[in-house]
Write a protein that holds these residues in place. Structure first.
Motif: not given
Length: 164
Positions: A108-122, A70-71, A96-106
């Motif tokens: 150096r590697q141009h890698y982005i991870r988003y929290s599945t909990y973004l589904l709870l937001l507008p 879904r996300i 990933k179901p991260m509770k402390s961050r909505w997203g993370v960007c590496d």
């Protein structure tokens, strides 16, 4: 000296090296009312966070897979849209179901991870997080350059209705 209440209610005191123990104990003793209030506020905040995140059950593998799909369906079109506009290209995107961050960007590697909990937001919050992480591919720090990029690519981020 300073004092803070941890998520579990513990009291942490920072004091200069060599300060006598009795002065530290007196400091803590003098602030008992503050400690009680702060512990209560911390517990209430932790309960609110638990209630918020429990709106999206992610206890089974199927729940996690469904939430991730879904996300992904929300985020990937936004990434494609803004990547073209911004001239960036993440090497990969994960969820990933991260509770402390909505997203993370590496950066150096141009890698982005988003929290599945973004589904709870507008939707506008999800879009904000997508642009925020893509801006980090252009500027790693939260400095004036970064905020100028946010202003350029998602000017709505400073609107009064965006107050979290």
């Amino acid at each position: 000296m300073s004092m803070r209440i941890m998520k579990n209610g513990d009291v942490h005191v920072s004091a200069p090296i060599g300060m006598p123990k009795r002065e530290i104990e007196a400091f803590v003793s003098e602030h008992q009312d503050w400690i009680v209030r702060a512990r209560k506020n911390t517990a209430e905040r932790q309960n609110q966070l638990t209630d918020f995140f429990n709106q999206l059950p992610l206890t089974t593998k199927i729940q996690k897979l469904e939430a991730t799909e879904r996300i992904r369906l929300m985020v990937e079109p936004l990434v494609q849209h803004y990547s073209k506009i911004m001239g960036v290209c993440p090497s990969s995107i994960s969820y990933k179901p991260m509770k402390s961050r909505w997203g993370v960007c590496d950066v150096r590697q141009h890698y982005i991870r988003y929290s599945t909990y973004l589904l709870l937001l507008p939707d506008w919050c999800v879009e904000h997080v997508v642009v925020h992480e893509l801006c980090h591919l252009l500027e790693p720090s939260h400095n004036a350059v970064f905020y100028a990029l946010m202003d350029k690519y998602y000017p709505r981020w400073t609107s009064p209705e965006m107050i979290w």
